[in-house]
Design an enzyme around this catalytic site. Structure first.
Site, PDB file in Angstrom:
ATOM      1  N   HIS A  30      -9.024   1.837   6.913  1.00 44.04           N
ATOM      2  CA  HIS A  30      -8.825   3.313   6.116  1.00 44.04           C
ATOM      3  C   HIS A  30      -8.976   3.459   4.732  1.00 44.04           C
ATOM      4  O   HIS A  30      -8.664   2.477   4.140  1.00 44.04           O
ATOM      5  CB  HIS A  30      -7.474   3.861   6.508  1.00 44.04           C
ATOM      6  CG  HIS A  30      -7.265   5.430   6.620  1.00 44.04           C
ATOM      7  ND1 HIS A  30      -7.032   5.922   5.609  1.00 44.04           N
ATOM      8  CD2 HIS A  30      -7.265   6.286   7.538  1.00 44.04           C
ATOM      9  CE1 HIS A  30      -7.081   7.284   5.620  1.00 44.04           C
ATOM     10  NE2 HIS A  30      -7.155   7.431   7.113  1.00 44.04           N
ATOM     11  N   ASP A  58      -7.150   6.376  15.128  1.00 45.35           N
ATOM     12  CA  ASP A  58      -7.993   6.599  16.273  1.00 45.35           C
ATOM     13  C   ASP A  58      -7.988   5.460  17.192  1.00 45.35           C
ATOM     14  O   ASP A  58      -8.426   5.515  18.369  1.00 45.35           O
ATOM     15  CB  ASP A  58      -9.504   6.330  15.611  1.00 45.35           C
ATOM     16  CG  ASP A  58      -9.889   7.922  14.952  1.00 45.35           C
ATOM     17  OD1 ASP A  58      -9.407   9.067  15.477  1.00 45.35           O
ATOM     18  OD2 ASP A  58     -10.478   7.865  13.956  1.00 45.35           O
TER      19      ASP A  58
HETATM   20  N1  CMC Z   1     -14.216  -3.146  10.798  1.00 48.16           N
HETATM   21  C1  CMC Z   1     -14.597  -4.369   9.915  1.00 48.16           C
HETATM   22  N2  CMC Z   1     -14.416  -4.502   8.594  1.00 48.16           N
HETATM   23  C2  CMC Z   1     -14.158  -3.292   8.067  1.00 48.16           C
HETATM   24  C3  CMC Z   1     -13.385  -2.376   8.762  1.00 48.16           C
HETATM   25  C4  CMC Z   1     -13.599  -2.217  10.107  1.00 48.16           C
HETATM   26  N3  CMC Z   1     -13.351  -0.963  10.742  1.00 48.16           N
HETATM   27  N4  CMC Z   1     -13.261  -1.078   7.909  1.00 48.16           N
HETATM   28  C5  CMC Z   1     -13.224  -1.734   6.491  1.00 48.16           C
HETATM   29  N5  CMC Z   1     -13.705  -2.973   6.821  1.00 48.16           N
HETATM   30  C6  CMC Z   1     -14.191  -3.824   5.627  1.00 48.16           C
HETATM   31  C7  CMC Z   1     -15.335  -3.626   5.089  1.00 48.16           C
HETATM   32  O1  CMC Z   1     -16.528  -3.968   5.642  1.00 48.16           O
HETATM   33  C8  CMC Z   1     -15.103  -4.146   3.416  1.00 48.16           C
HETATM   34  O2  CMC Z   1     -15.464  -5.550   3.620  1.00 48.16           O
HETATM   35  P1  CMC Z   1     -15.985  -6.201   2.359  1.00 48.16           P
HETATM   36  O3  CMC Z   1     -15.068  -5.989   1.272  1.00 48.16           O
HETATM   37  O4  CMC Z   1     -16.186  -7.754   2.721  1.00 48.16           O
HETATM   38  O5  CMC Z   1     -17.468  -5.458   2.212  1.00 48.16           O
HETATM   39  C9  CMC Z   1     -13.615  -3.859   3.365  1.00 48.16           C
HETATM   40  O6  CMC Z   1     -13.025  -3.830   4.738  1.00 48.16           O
HETATM   41  C10 CMC Z   1     -13.374  -2.325   2.841  1.00 48.16           C
HETATM   42  O7  CMC Z   1     -13.836  -1.446   3.391  1.00 48.16           O
HETATM   43  P2  CMC Z   1     -14.507  -0.123   2.718  1.00 48.16           P
HETATM   44  O8  CMC Z   1     -15.769  -0.050   3.358  1.00 48.16           O
HETATM   45  O9  CMC Z   1     -14.517  -0.286   1.314  1.00 48.16           O
HETATM   46  O10 CMC Z   1     -13.496   0.787   3.258  1.00 48.16           O
HETATM   47  P3  CMC Z   1     -13.671   2.671   3.054  1.00 48.16           P
HETATM   48  O11 CMC Z   1     -12.361   3.175   2.246  1.00 48.16           O
HETATM   49  O12 CMC Z   1     -15.145   2.596   2.397  1.00 48.16           O
HETATM   50  O13 CMC Z   1     -13.916   2.755   4.629  1.00 48.16           O
HETATM   51  C11 CMC Z   1     -13.382   3.503   6.717  1.00 48.16           C
HETATM   52  C12 CMC Z   1     -12.896   3.322   5.332  1.00 48.16           C
HETATM   53  C13 CMC Z   1     -12.304   4.300   7.475  1.00 48.16           C
HETATM   54  C14 CMC Z   1     -14.806   4.202   6.461  1.00 48.16           C
HETATM   55  C15 CMC Z   1     -13.622   2.076   7.304  1.00 48.16           C
HETATM   56  O14 CMC Z   1     -12.619   1.394   7.262  1.00 48.16           O
HETATM   57  C16 CMC Z   1     -14.511   2.018   8.620  1.00 48.16           C
HETATM   58  O15 CMC Z   1     -15.670   2.196   8.730  1.00 48.16           O
HETATM   59  N6  CMC Z   1     -13.703   2.007   9.844  1.00 48.16           N
HETATM   60  C17 CMC Z   1     -14.096   2.199  10.909  1.00 48.16           C
HETATM   61  C18 CMC Z   1     -14.332   3.594  11.484  1.00 48.16           C
HETATM   62  C19 CMC Z   1     -13.153   4.212  11.953  1.00 48.16           C
HETATM   63  O16 CMC Z   1     -12.183   3.573  12.633  1.00 48.16           O
HETATM   64  N7  CMC Z   1     -12.976   5.362  11.037  1.00 48.16           N
HETATM   65  C20 CMC Z   1     -11.462   6.296  11.487  1.00 48.16           C
HETATM   66  C21 CMC Z   1     -10.677   6.438  10.333  1.00 48.16           C
HETATM   67  S1  CMC Z   1      -9.070   6.801  10.491  1.00 48.16           S
HETATM   68  C22 CMC Z   1      -9.379   8.471  11.138  1.00 48.16           C
HETATM   69  C23 CMC Z   1     -10.119   9.607  10.183  1.00 48.16           C
HETATM   70  O17 CMC Z   1      -9.794   9.868   9.169  1.00 48.16           O
HETATM   71  O18 CMC Z   1     -11.014  10.040  10.728  1.00 48.16           O
END
Ligand code: CMC
Length: 412
Positions: free
Chosen positions: A294, A348
């Site tokens: 998140h 989710d």
């Molecule tokens: N699976 C694997 N790795 C992950 C995930 C995941 N679901 N989420 C984050 N990471 C890793 C990411 O790859 C990164 O790793 P590294 O530092 O090695 O590159 C690290 O954690 C930090 O992640 P980030 O991409 O900087 O986080 P963000 O704030 O940009 O993205 C997010 C947040 C929700 C888009 C992301 O966690 C994600 O894509 N999650 C899966 C999709 C999901 O479940 N979305 C629903 C969000 S909650 C409900 C809503 O608001 O809609």
């Protein structure tokens, strides 16, 4: 003219979370700040929901989400968000009656649903139908920030929250080849939705299960779809345009679309034995595990805490405990800092099991999220109108300058 001479200096924002219990008033920046993803930017004020991502806290108007999930109803929560106080019984009754009076949708919208392809993506259908409702609301003109304009926006918000369940349920009936079911104005929103969806009155447990999901998803700070809605209303466009924008933004798999992806993943995994190889394979390939991570929460998402308990109960009651057990095993692996990523499930993750157990088809899950979040989106839009300023950030231009215009014949 060079970039340096035309653009003010850009500061790269690198500080950690901006979500603290008492955010200090941001000092006026010397110039534009480049903050990719706006993670460190506070772009609006709200009195509806408060998030402390470090501690895993979510409050609506100061009340912990857990207390609301246990004790409140969706209608009461909508009142709370829109009026920043809990209603008296008379105030709650008045809101419920006003919503019930607006459940029905125009015949022309039923006709429109009939024209949709049966294999339409439900979120495409919902986005189109929310937009089409504006054609039947004489108040859906440009927004105004006057007291009369705000009252008009509130009336439109109420219609949108009341009619969205009718749109979703009857789209699903159309694509399933079933006759439309008109809303029942004596039911609450959750009961009425399941009544239209299934053509029979749900059990109290089913209604309450959906009601809890609606409470948990109703608002969540300046998430992507809420921000998109506020950007639209800030131009003084109408409430239907803002909600259409928000539905489209919620659809993405990084946002509301993740709940559908979680269910697809659970189906693909299929058995407890396959959980470990499947998840470890995904992690090795550096693929996202949907329903985890998140932008704001760096602790357990408090909505997931409640939903996990609830999902276990409803999975037991409906003979789906395998789904819950697989989910728990996935959580154990992903949360483990060594074997997994050390990241927590978000709202989710367990909502997928919950919706499945409520008998809702996987490709309707994001529509369910939209049905609830409509109240949060609309509340934010009203807040925006009450203290409006056009939302217009800047882009950091990375392209060339002083490029020649090459005639077509000379281009390669
Ligand atoms: N699976 C694997 N790795 C992950 C995930 C995941 N679901 N989420 C984050 N990471 C890793 C990411 O790859 C990164 O790793 P590294 O530092 O090695 O590159 C690290 O954690 C930090 O992640 P980030 O991409 O900087 O986080 P963000 O704030 O940009 O993205 C997010 C947040 C929700 C888009 C992301 O966690 C994600 O894509 N999650 C899966 C999709 C999901 O479940 N979305 C629903 C969000 S909650 C409900 C809503 O608001 O809609």
């Amino acid at each position: 003219m060079s970039a340096a001479s035309t653009q003010p200096p850009v500061t790269i924002q690198t500080s950690a979370s901006t979500m603290s219990t008492t955010p200090a008033a941001p000092a006026a920046p010397a110039g534009p700040i480049f903050d990719k993803g706006l993670a460190n930017t506070i772009a609006a004020e709200t009195q509806m929901s408060f998030i402390d991502g470090g501690k895993g806290v979510l409050e609506y108007v100061g009340i912990e989400i857990d207390a609301l999930a246990r004790n409140s109803t969706y209608e009461e929560t909508v009142y709370l968000l829109w009026n920043t106080k809990l209603p008296t019984q008379a105030e709650l009754n008045a809101l419920k009656s006003a919503l019930q009076a607006e459940y029905e949708i125009p015949d022309a919208i039923y006709d429109m649903i009939k024209s949709f392809p049966k294999d339409a993506v439900p979120m495409h259908a919902l986005r189109t139908l929310v937009s089409a409702l504006a054609l039947h609301d004489a108040e859906a003109t440009s927004s105004e920030t006057t007291p009369a304009g705000i009252e008009s926006a509130k009336r439109q918000a109420l219609r949108l929250v009341a009619k969205t369940p009718t749109l979703i349920a009857n789209f699903d009936r159309h694509r399933s080849g079933k006759a439309f079911v008109r809303p029942n104005k004596s039911y609450d929103i959750a009961t009425n939705f399941l009544w239209m969806l299934n053509g029979e009155k749900p059990t109290e447990a089913m209604s309450r299960g959906l009601d809890i999901c609606l409470i948990l998803h109703a608002d969540h700070g300046l998430n992507a779809s809420t921000f998109a809605g506020r950007v639209t209303i800030a131009t003084l466009s109408d409430m239907y345009s803002a909600m259409t924008t928000a539905v489209g933004t919620l659809k993405g798999p990084l946002h509301g679309g993740a709940n559908e992806e979680v269910m697809i993943m659970l189906d693909e995994i299929g058995s407890m034995d396959n959980v470990e190889p499947y998840i470890k394979g995904k992690l090795e390939r550096k693929e996202l595990i949907m329903g985890f991570g998140h932008r704001v929460y760096k602790a357990y998402d408090p909505r997931a805490t409640y939903l996990k308990t609830f999902a276990k109960q409803i999975a037991t009651d409906t003979g789906n405990i395998k789904l819950f057990e697989m989910s728990q095993k996935i959580e154990g692996i992903v949360l483990d800092a060594k074997a997994g990523k050390g990241i927590f499930p978000n709202v989710d993750f367990y909502s997928a099991t919950t919706y499945h157990c409520l008998g809702i088809k996987t490709d309707l899950f994001t529509c369910m999220f939209a049905m609830s979040r409509m109240s949060g989106w609309a509340g934010h839009c009203i807040e925006q109108l009450q203290d409006n300023r056009l939302i217009r950030p800047q882009a950091k231009y990375n392209g060339p300058h002083e490029a020649p215009y090459v005639a077509m014949a000379q281009r390669s």
